[in-house]
Design a protein around this motif. Structure first.
Motif, PDB file in Angstrom:
ATOM      1  N   ILE A   1      -4.435   4.557 -11.773  1.00 28.43           N
ATOM      2  CA  ILE A   1      -3.176   4.891 -12.540  1.00 28.43           C
ATOM      3  C   ILE A   1      -3.687   4.716 -14.142  1.00 28.43           C
ATOM      4  CG2 ILE A   1      -0.898   4.319 -13.538  1.00 28.43           C
ATOM      5  CD1 ILE A   1      -0.487   3.129 -10.713  1.00 28.43           C
ATOM      6  N   LYS A   2      -4.097   5.828 -14.790  1.00 28.95           N
ATOM      7  CA  LYS A   2      -4.743   6.006 -15.964  1.00 28.95           C
ATOM      8  C   LYS A   2      -4.014   6.620 -17.135  1.00 28.95           C
ATOM      9  CE  LYS A   2      -9.362   5.592 -14.391  1.00 28.95           C
ATOM     10  NZ  LYS A   2     -10.750   5.797 -14.411  1.00 28.95           N
ATOM     11  N   SER A   3      -2.653   7.048 -16.727  1.00 28.61           N
ATOM     12  CA  SER A   3      -1.797   7.788 -17.776  1.00 28.61           C
ATOM     13  C   SER A   3      -0.420   7.208 -17.690  1.00 28.61           C
ATOM     14  CB  SER A   3      -2.079   9.255 -17.697  1.00 28.61           C
ATOM     15  OG  SER A   3      -1.513   9.792 -16.555  1.00 28.61           O
ATOM     16  N   THR A   4       0.420   7.428 -18.605  1.00 27.62           N
ATOM     17  CA  THR A   4       1.924   7.007 -18.388  1.00 27.62           C
ATOM     18  C   THR A   4       2.660   8.078 -17.287  1.00 27.62           C
ATOM     19  OG1 THR A   4       2.304   8.425 -20.433  1.00 27.62           O
ATOM     20  CG2 THR A   4       1.964   6.253 -20.628  1.00 27.62           C
ATOM     21  N   GLY A   5       3.707   7.644 -16.870  1.00 29.49           N
ATOM     22  CA  GLY A   5       4.161   8.688 -15.900  1.00 29.49           C
ATOM     23  C   GLY A   5       4.902   7.687 -14.957  1.00 29.49           C
ATOM     24  N   ASP A   6       5.426   8.249 -13.884  1.00 25.72           N
ATOM     25  CA  ASP A   6       5.885   7.707 -12.656  1.00 25.72           C
ATOM     26  C   ASP A   6       4.718   7.806 -11.402  1.00 25.72           C
ATOM     27  OD1 ASP A   6       8.377   7.157 -13.943  1.00 25.72           O
ATOM     28  OD2 ASP A   6       9.099   9.138 -13.481  1.00 25.72           O
ATOM     29  N   TYR A   7       4.779   6.603 -10.808  1.00 29.73           N
ATOM     30  CA  TYR A   7       3.760   6.681  -9.518  1.00 29.73           C
ATOM     31  C   TYR A   7       4.597   5.934  -8.534  1.00 29.73           C
ATOM     32  CZ  TYR A   7       0.242   7.696 -13.283  1.00 29.73           C
ATOM     33  OH  TYR A   7      -0.287   8.259 -14.126  1.00 29.73           O
ATOM     34  N   SER A   8       4.019   6.233  -7.146  1.00 29.53           N
ATOM     35  CA  SER A   8       4.279   5.684  -6.001  1.00 29.53           C
ATOM     36  C   SER A   8       3.397   4.696  -5.351  1.00 29.53           C
ATOM     37  CB  SER A   8       4.790   6.617  -5.046  1.00 29.53           C
ATOM     38  OG  SER A   8       5.124   5.858  -3.771  1.00 29.53           O
ATOM     39  N   VAL A   9       3.594   3.512  -5.150  1.00 28.78           N
ATOM     40  CA  VAL A   9       2.696   2.746  -4.800  1.00 28.78           C
ATOM     41  C   VAL A   9       3.005   1.818  -3.450  1.00 28.78           C
ATOM     42  CG1 VAL A   9       1.414   0.211  -5.581  1.00 28.78           C
ATOM     43  CG2 VAL A   9       1.954   1.955  -7.250  1.00 28.78           C
ATOM     44  N   SER A  10       1.926   1.667  -2.537  1.00 30.75           N
ATOM     45  CA  SER A  10       2.504   0.981  -1.297  1.00 30.75           C
ATOM     46  C   SER A  10       2.027  -0.370  -1.329  1.00 30.75           C
ATOM     47  CB  SER A  10       1.762   1.754  -0.331  1.00 30.75           C
ATOM     48  OG  SER A  10       2.105   1.064   1.057  1.00 30.75           O
ATOM     49  N   ILE A  11       2.917  -1.444  -0.812  1.00 35.39           N
ATOM     50  CA  ILE A  11       2.588  -2.707  -0.487  1.00 35.39           C
ATOM     51  C   ILE A  11       2.746  -3.172   1.231  1.00 35.39           C
ATOM     52  CG2 ILE A  11       3.502  -4.976  -1.044  1.00 35.39           C
ATOM     53  CD1 ILE A  11       4.823  -3.981  -3.407  1.00 35.39           C
ATOM     54  N   ARG A  12       1.746  -3.629   1.584  1.00 34.73           N
ATOM     55  CA  ARG A  12       1.693  -4.188   3.028  1.00 34.73           C
ATOM     56  C   ARG A  12       2.464  -5.267   3.067  1.00 34.73           C
ATOM     57  NH1 ARG A  12      -3.096  -3.048   1.996  1.00 34.73           N
ATOM     58  NH2 ARG A  12      -3.921  -5.114   2.633  1.00 34.73           N
ATOM     59  N   LEU A  13       3.538  -5.613   3.592  1.00 36.04           N
ATOM     60  CA  LEU A  13       4.187  -6.771   3.395  1.00 36.04           C
ATOM     61  C   LEU A  13       3.996  -7.583   4.807  1.00 36.04           C
ATOM     62  CD1 LEU A  13       7.431  -5.710   2.082  1.00 36.04           C
ATOM     63  CD2 LEU A  13       5.787  -7.120   0.929  1.00 36.04           C
ATOM     64  N   HIS A  14       3.667  -6.828   5.989  1.00 35.93           N
ATOM     65  CA  HIS A  14       3.551  -7.352   7.328  1.00 35.93           C
ATOM     66  C   HIS A  14       2.686  -6.425   7.992  1.00 35.93           C
ATOM     67  CE1 HIS A  14       5.129  -8.513  11.298  1.00 35.93           C
ATOM     68  NE2 HIS A  14       5.276  -9.689  10.859  1.00 35.93           N
ATOM     69  N   PRO A  15       2.031  -6.712   9.113  1.00 42.02           N
ATOM     70  CA  PRO A  15       1.202  -5.745  10.035  1.00 42.02           C
ATOM     71  C   PRO A  15       2.146  -4.565  10.282  1.00 42.02           C
ATOM     72  CG  PRO A  15       0.719  -8.157  10.673  1.00 42.02           C
ATOM     73  CD  PRO A  15       1.764  -7.943   9.524  1.00 42.02           C
ATOM     74  N   GLU A  16       3.215  -4.594  10.643  1.00 38.67           N
ATOM     75  CA  GLU A  16       4.153  -3.607  10.853  1.00 38.67           C
ATOM     76  C   GLU A  16       5.246  -3.075   9.848  1.00 38.67           C
ATOM     77  OE1 GLU A  16       6.190  -4.755  14.196  1.00 38.67           O
ATOM     78  OE2 GLU A  16       4.439  -5.587  15.045  1.00 38.67           O
ATOM     79  N   VAL A  17       4.967  -3.484   8.710  1.00 37.09           N
ATOM     80  CA  VAL A  17       6.016  -3.156   7.498  1.00 37.09           C
ATOM     81  C   VAL A  17       5.256  -2.941   6.287  1.00 37.09           C
ATOM     82  CG1 VAL A  17       8.228  -3.795   6.292  1.00 37.09           C
ATOM     83  CG2 VAL A  17       8.012  -4.484   8.529  1.00 37.09           C
ATOM     84  N   SER A  18       5.449  -1.699   5.677  1.00 34.50           N
ATOM     85  CA  SER A  18       5.017  -1.362   4.501  1.00 34.50           C
ATOM     86  C   SER A  18       6.156  -0.800   3.513  1.00 34.50           C
ATOM     87  CB  SER A  18       3.861  -0.209   4.697  1.00 34.50           C
ATOM     88  OG  SER A  18       3.307   0.063   3.220  1.00 34.50           O
ATOM     89  N   ALA A  19       6.087  -1.162   2.030  1.00 36.18           N
ATOM     90  CA  ALA A  19       7.220  -0.671   1.657  1.00 36.18           C
ATOM     91  C   ALA A  19       6.569   0.282   0.343  1.00 36.18           C
ATOM     92  CB  ALA A  19       7.762  -2.024   0.626  1.00 36.18           C
ATOM     93  N   LYS A  20       7.188   1.194  -0.131  1.00 40.18           N
ATOM     94  CA  LYS A  20       6.904   1.983  -1.172  1.00 40.18           C
ATOM     95  C   LYS A  20       7.736   1.829  -2.289  1.00 40.18           C
ATOM     96  CE  LYS A  20       4.441   5.604   0.786  1.00 40.18           C
ATOM     97  NZ  LYS A  20       2.955   5.753   0.295  1.00 40.18           N
ATOM     98  N   ILE A  21       7.083   1.615  -3.385  1.00 36.74           N
ATOM     99  CA  ILE A  21       7.778   1.225  -4.672  1.00 36.74           C
ATOM    100  C   ILE A  21       7.453   2.317  -5.682  1.00 36.74           C
ATOM    101  CG2 ILE A  21       8.017  -1.131  -4.421  1.00 36.74           C
ATOM    102  CD1 ILE A  21       5.874  -1.670  -6.380  1.00 36.74           C
TER     103      ILE A  21
END
Length: 149
Positions: free
Chosen positions: A122-142
């Motif tokens: 992420i090298k510029s301003t704007g909107d991005y989607s990032v993934s977070i692995r919370l559990h081996p079976e659960v991933s959240a997109k923020i």
């Protein structure tokens, strides 16, 4: 083949405390210099239990807790402020540590920066989607909004 004990999570290879066999060059040139793994020895085997115990204390206990946390994180967009030049180009890039602190500042539970996966830097301003692995079976997109500040 080199036998190693992972000290950090390596995507596609394993979790901390796992004993893995990898090619000698991968171990010698990538994993060991970056402190992602240590050579396996009989004495180091007892370290595996300590690493697994520490990992278990840090990770989210159940699948239901992880799903609830994923829903709460995904519901709130996160705003990160960074120095930017003309045209919205950042001086540097947004790091996983900055995203983790922004999630905590927005009222979410603190997230381990090593569990955050950024697809492209992420090298510029704007909107991005990032993934977070919370559990081996659960991933959240923020949603991450980068603004000049």
């Amino acid at each position: 083949m080199a036998k190693l004990i992972l000290t950090h999570e390596v995507t596609g290879l394993g979790e901390p405390g796992d004993v893995v066999e990898v090619k000698d060059g991968y171990a010698r040139n990538f994993l060991i210099p970056r402190s992602l793994a240590t050579p396996w020895t009989k004495g180091a085997e007892k370290d595996v239990t300590a690493i697994r115990r520490a990992r278990k204390a840090r990770e989210i206990a159940t699948l239901d807790d992880a799903k609830a946390l994923a829903d709460s994180i995904a519901a709130k967009p996160v705003t990160v402020t960074a120095k930017a030049g003309p045209g919205g180009r950042l001086f540097g890039a947004i790091t996983t540590a900055e995203i983790a602190s922004a999630v905590a500042a927005e009222g979410g539970k603190s997230v381990d920066k090593r569990k955050i996966e950024i697809g492209q830097p992420i090298k510029s301003t704007g909107d991005y989607s990032v993934s977070i692995r919370l559990h081996p079976e659960v991933s959240a997109k923020i949603a991450v909004k980068v603004v000049a500040g």
